[in-house]
Design a protein around this motif. Structure first.
Motif, PDB file in Angstrom:
ATOM      1  N   ALA A  38     -44.427  -2.688 -24.010  1.00 53.49           N
ATOM      2  CA  ALA A  38     -43.390  -2.203 -24.916  1.00 53.49           C
ATOM      3  C   ALA A  38     -42.037  -2.179 -24.222  1.00 53.49           C
ATOM      4  N   ALA A  39     -42.033  -1.921 -22.924  1.00 53.90           N
ATOM      5  CA  ALA A  39     -40.777  -1.860 -22.179  1.00 53.90           C
ATOM      6  C   ALA A  39     -40.082  -3.220 -22.119  1.00 53.90           C
ATOM      7  N   GLU A  40     -40.854  -4.292 -22.132  1.00 54.65           N
ATOM      8  CA  GLU A  40     -40.269  -5.635 -22.042  1.00 54.65           C
ATOM      9  C   GLU A  40     -39.555  -6.049 -23.321  1.00 54.65           C
ATOM     10  N   VAL A  41     -39.889  -5.408 -24.431  1.00 53.69           N
ATOM     11  CA  VAL A  41     -39.271  -5.763 -25.722  1.00 53.69           C
ATOM     12  C   VAL A  41     -38.781  -4.506 -26.429  1.00 53.69           C
ATOM     13  N   SER A  42     -38.243  -3.583 -25.661  1.00 47.12           N
ATOM     14  CA  SER A  42     -37.870  -2.271 -26.208  1.00 47.12           C
ATOM     15  C   SER A  42     -36.639  -2.326 -27.101  1.00 47.12           C
ATOM     16  N   GLU A  43     -35.797  -3.355 -26.949  1.00 47.20           N
ATOM     17  CA  GLU A  43     -34.597  -3.490 -27.769  1.00 47.20           C
ATOM     18  C   GLU A  43     -34.657  -4.805 -28.549  1.00 47.20           C
ATOM     19  N   PRO A  44     -34.163  -4.795 -29.784  1.00 41.86           N
ATOM     20  CA  PRO A  44     -34.168  -6.025 -30.610  1.00 41.86           C
ATOM     21  C   PRO A  44     -33.053  -6.987 -30.200  1.00 41.86           C
ATOM     22  N   SER A 112     -41.323  -4.172 -36.994  1.00 36.49           N
ATOM     23  CA  SER A 112     -41.799  -2.938 -36.378  1.00 36.49           C
ATOM     24  C   SER A 112     -41.107  -2.655 -35.054  1.00 36.49           C
ATOM     25  N   LEU A 113     -40.571  -3.700 -34.432  1.00 34.90           N
ATOM     26  CA  LEU A 113     -39.861  -3.535 -33.159  1.00 34.90           C
ATOM     27  C   LEU A 113     -38.350  -3.404 -33.355  1.00 34.90           C
ATOM     28  N   GLY A 114     -37.923  -3.314 -34.606  1.00 39.56           N
ATOM     29  CA  GLY A 114     -36.518  -3.067 -34.886  1.00 39.56           C
ATOM     30  C   GLY A 114     -35.678  -4.284 -35.204  1.00 39.56           C
ATOM     31  N   PHE A 115     -36.276  -5.453 -35.291  1.00 37.55           N
ATOM     32  CA  PHE A 115     -35.529  -6.660 -35.649  1.00 37.55           C
ATOM     33  C   PHE A 115     -35.296  -6.715 -37.159  1.00 37.55           C
ATOM     34  N   VAL A 116     -34.227  -7.377 -37.556  1.00 38.86           N
ATOM     35  CA  VAL A 116     -33.939  -7.651 -38.964  1.00 38.86           C
ATOM     36  C   VAL A 116     -34.313  -9.105 -39.221  1.00 38.86           C
ATOM     37  N   VAL A 117     -35.224  -9.349 -40.169  1.00 34.21           N
ATOM     38  CA  VAL A 117     -35.705 -10.705 -40.421  1.00 34.21           C
ATOM     39  C   VAL A 117     -35.687 -10.993 -41.924  1.00 34.21           C
ATOM     40  N   HIS A 143     -31.981 -12.006 -37.576  1.00 37.77           N
ATOM     41  CA  HIS A 143     -30.552 -11.700 -37.612  1.00 37.77           C
ATOM     42  C   HIS A 143     -30.192 -10.819 -36.418  1.00 37.77           C
ATOM     43  N   LEU A 144     -29.371 -11.366 -35.529  1.00 41.91           N
ATOM     44  CA  LEU A 144     -28.919 -10.640 -34.345  1.00 41.91           C
ATOM     45  C   LEU A 144     -27.402 -10.534 -34.401  1.00 41.91           C
ATOM     46  N   GLY A 145     -26.898  -9.462 -35.003  1.00 37.18           N
ATOM     47  CA  GLY A 145     -25.469  -9.327 -35.198  1.00 37.18           C
ATOM     48  C   GLY A 145     -24.971 -10.419 -36.133  1.00 37.18           C
ATOM     49  N   GLU A 146     -23.962 -11.164 -35.686  1.00 38.75           N
ATOM     50  CA  GLU A 146     -23.408 -12.256 -36.479  1.00 38.75           C
ATOM     51  C   GLU A 146     -24.176 -13.552 -36.309  1.00 38.75           C
ATOM     52  N   ARG A 147     -25.121 -13.573 -35.396  1.00 40.22           N
ATOM     53  CA  ARG A 147     -25.863 -14.807 -35.117  1.00 40.22           C
ATOM     54  C   ARG A 147     -27.237 -14.751 -35.802  1.00 40.22           C
TER      55      ARG A 147
END
Length: 320
Positions: A38-44, A112-117, A143-147
């Motif tokens: 979980a630590a390796e992918v803790s942020e989207p 579930s990991l916080g990404f917007v898809v 979707h990662l910000g504007e990218r």
């Protein structure tokens, strides 16, 4: 096949999916399947997305085994296109699947990991795509910000890393890929000439609320006699981090890579059920714990029947 086509999703424009979060336990099991903490992918972030996609493609096989595991090689009932059910198939049963199942599962994990898809209708084939082929594939956009990035874990031998939604060409491990805009909201991905398909179109003028919108194509692919997944016999594919793509077609295990003189090299040819099942377990990370012995035997017999037919055809071609 025309009746199964999906030209547009149910939602207008690019609309993120909602309501498909997995439980904490299932998310943890999924990450364990991918050999990630979980630590390796803790942020989207893009770094996390790259880790997740590379792990998924290299550890979760693209496969159609259930379409040949019934009595006398008949298909088993198709799996439900449901985020939790698809994630359980991958994480708990340690199985793979094809585009609809794998993208359904991966979208749920990312959410579930916080990404917007968002999910979009697509079709594998030459561009411009024939009308009846729309909906034979599903594209996952992150979707990662504007990218925005296409993160496709349902191709079998596609890119190991997500690719940005912009016109460009790139290389991975000797494979050349290209993404082009073909209209105001349509895009075409071109595969390397060694790929198992030429490319795919996808459209961003609409979104699918879930993979269930592709249910009719899913049913056709899974069990129709004319489905390429039924005609081909048992097939497994896995992109490997070390070099190229491992492919088990019926009885023959090959590694495909542009660096080989003929584009591929044969690793093994199974001559018994034990040998074939060992290839599946050892090279495709699938213990087949969910299939009883009689279904495993059906798989082997299906693979051998298709392989023998191919050999007979090749011998006929070589005859004077």
């Amino acid at each position: 096949m025309r009746a199964a086509a999906v030209r547009a999703g149910s939602l207008v424009g690019v609309v993120p999916v909602s309501g498909c979060r997995l439980s904490a336990d299932l998310t943890a099991a999924y990450l364990d399947r991918l050999r990630l903490s979980a630590a390796e992918v803790s942020e989207p972030t893009l770094q996390s997305l790259c880790r997740l996609q590379a792990a998924h493609i290299s550890l979760v096989a693209y496969e159609n085994l259930d379409s040949h595991a019934g009595e006398r090689g008949a298909p088993l009932p198709p799996p439900r296109l449901d985020p939790v059910a698809s994630a359980e198939r991958v994480a708990l049963r340690r199985r793979g699947g094809y585009c609809f199942v794998l993208v359904d599962a991966f979208a749920a994990l990312l959410t579930s990991l916080g990404f917007v898809v968002s999910l979009h209708t697509a079709g594998v084939g030459e561009s411009p795509l024939a009308a009846e082929k729309w909906g034979n594939h599903i594209v996952l956009l992150v979707h990662l910000g504007e990218r925005r990035f296409v993160s496709d874990v349902g191709l079998g031998d596609g890119p190991l890393r997500p690719f940005e939604l912009r016109e460009h060409a790139w290389e991975e491990d000797g494979y050349a890929f290209r993404l082009e805009a073909t209209g105001a909201s349509t895009w075409h991905f071109t595969h390397h000439p060694l790929g198992s398909f030429r490319g795919f179109d996808f459209c961003l003028s609409s979104s699918a609320a879930s993979a269930r919108e592709f249910g009719e194509y899913h049913a056709f692919y899974w069990s129709h006699p004319d489905s390429p997944y039924r005609v081909s016999g048992p097939v497994l594919q896995r992109v490997t981090p070390e070099r190229g793509v491992l492919t088990l077609r019926c009885c023959t295990l090959r590694r495909v890579h542009p660096g080989f003189p003929a584009g591929s090299t044969t690793i093994a040819v199974a001559t018994s059920a034990d040998e074939w099942l060992a290839l599946v377990r050892e090279h495709f990370c699938m213990p087949l714990i969910d299939l009883p012995p009689e279904q495993q035997t059906s798989l082997w017999l299906s693979a051998k029947t298709k392989h023998d037919a191919w050999l007979a055809q090749e011998c006929g071609r070589e005859a004077p």
